[in-house]
Design an enzyme around this catalytic site. Structure first.
Site, mmCIF file in Angstrom:
data_model
loop_
_atom_site.group_PDB
_atom_site.id
_atom_site.type_symbol
_atom_site.label_atom_id
_atom_site.label_comp_id
_atom_site.label_asym_id
_atom_site.label_seq_id
_atom_site.Cartn_x
_atom_site.Cartn_y
_atom_site.Cartn_z
ATOM 1 N N GLU A 17 0.793 -1.242 0.000
ATOM 2 C CA GLU A 17 0.000 0.000 0.000
ATOM 3 C C GLU A 17 0.823 1.288 0.000
ATOM 4 O OE1 GLU A 17 -2.303 1.342 3.235
ATOM 5 O OE2 GLU A 17 -0.582 1.425 4.561
ATOM 6 N N HIS A 35 -4.354 3.031 1.767
ATOM 7 C CA HIS A 35 -3.812 3.854 0.678
ATOM 8 C C HIS A 35 -3.960 3.204 -0.703
ATOM 9 C CE1 HIS A 35 -2.284 6.670 3.539
ATOM 10 N NE2 HIS A 35 -1.481 5.793 4.106
ATOM 11 N N HIS A 53 0.086 -2.018 8.644
ATOM 12 C CA HIS A 53 -0.360 -0.626 8.721
ATOM 13 C C HIS A 53 0.433 0.228 9.711
ATOM 14 C CE1 HIS A 53 -2.867 2.969 8.606
ATOM 15 N NE2 HIS A 53 -3.109 2.866 9.891
ATOM 16 N N HIS A 69 3.567 -0.109 10.736
ATOM 17 C CA HIS A 69 4.941 0.063 10.256
ATOM 18 C C HIS A 69 6.027 -0.229 11.288
ATOM 19 C CE1 HIS A 69 4.057 2.600 6.385
ATOM 20 N NE2 HIS A 69 3.087 1.739 6.637
HETATM 21 FE FE LIG Z 1 1.268 1.360 5.497
HETATM 22 FE FE LIG Z 2 -2.063 1.724 6.034
#
Ligand SMILES: [Fe+2]
Ligand SMILES: [Fe+2]
Length: 262
Positions: free
Chosen positions: A41, A70, A178, A180
């Protein structure tokens, strides 16, 4: 069909793709990985996925690319999301949006591995219930599928842990993406499901979650809508190795975290 899977987290921008190019082949060789799941993403410029970078990552060794909040940034990807059997986006978006939330590998004729992508609702945009969507997908899944991998793209640790328990014993692995930053809670739940709250990113380490530090600091300090840019440089390559049994349970998990030289 015992399978060794490698799941890697959000690949961020040029630096993230470079980290995948530098590190993925060696990890695949070292651990005899047969299936690579990667979250794409953030692969194009740090936010979103364009067809060029999607194809680059598939060529570099990812078998299936998952998405997140995203994924719909680049309209050029929409047709590919529909047609490319190796691209998946969160299943619990409203009906009618491009793409699909589950794909089978190597194909529909011989489905051995299913990849399901879901997105969370806590501190995120309003979408359909990921828990009910997971149930619905599993109730329709081809019975020949042995390995079921779920990428749960979510912000809140609690929602991700809850999804692990919701799918415990029903899927091979629930891996979070998501946020990270890799979490150190990898384990196999008592029903045989591999679990980690977040795989962590593949992206520039001297940054804020892959984003250039200065504009992020300016934003926090001023609350002005400062434009954020993807960072570059030395990168971390983060993921989880999952050894899968013939019956679709997970046997062992090993966290992977490596840093590139440049
Ligand atoms: Fe991400
Ligand atoms: Fe994300």
């Amino acid at each position: 069909m015992a399978v060794r899977v490698l799941a890697i987290g959000d690949i961020v921008g040029t630096a993230g793709r470079r980290a995948v190019r530098q590190i993925l082949p060696g990890v695949v060789r070292e651990y005899s990985v047969e299936f690579v799941l990667a979250n794409g993403e953030n692969a194009s410029g740090g936010t979103g996925l364009a067809p060029k970078e999607a194809n680059e990552l598939l060529d570099l060794g990812a078998h299936v690319l998952t998405g997140g909040n995203h994924t719909f940034r680049y309209r050029e990807l929409y047709a590919e999301l529909d047609s490319n059997p190796r691209l998946v986006r969160p299943a619990n978006y409203p009906p009618g949006v491009p793409g699909k939330g589950v794909v089978c590998f190597p194909d529909e004729i011989n489905p051995q591995i299913a990849v399901i992508n879901l997105i969370g609702r806590t501190y995120m945009n309003a979408v359909d219930c990921p828990f009910r969507m997971a149930d619905e997908i599993l109730s329709h899944l081809d019975s020949r599928v042995r390995i079921i991998l779920v990428d749960f793209h979510a912000e809140a640790t609690s929602e991700k842990v809850a999804m692990g328990w919701h799918l415990n014993g029903r899927v091979t692995a629930v891996v979070g993406t998501h946020t990270h930053v890799q979490t150190a809670d990898e384990r196999i739940l008592d029903g045989g499901t591999a679990y980690i709250t977040d795989l962590g990113m593949c992206g520039p380490i001297d940054s804020v979650l892959g984003v250039d530090t200065d504009p992020v600091l300016q934003r926090f300090r001023t609350q002005l809508p400062i434009r954020l840019t993807a960072a570059d440089g030395r990168s971390v390559f983060s993921g989880l190795l999952i050894d899968c049994n013939d019956d679709g349970t997970a046997r062992s998990v090993t966290r992977i975290s490596r840093v590139t030289d440049s």
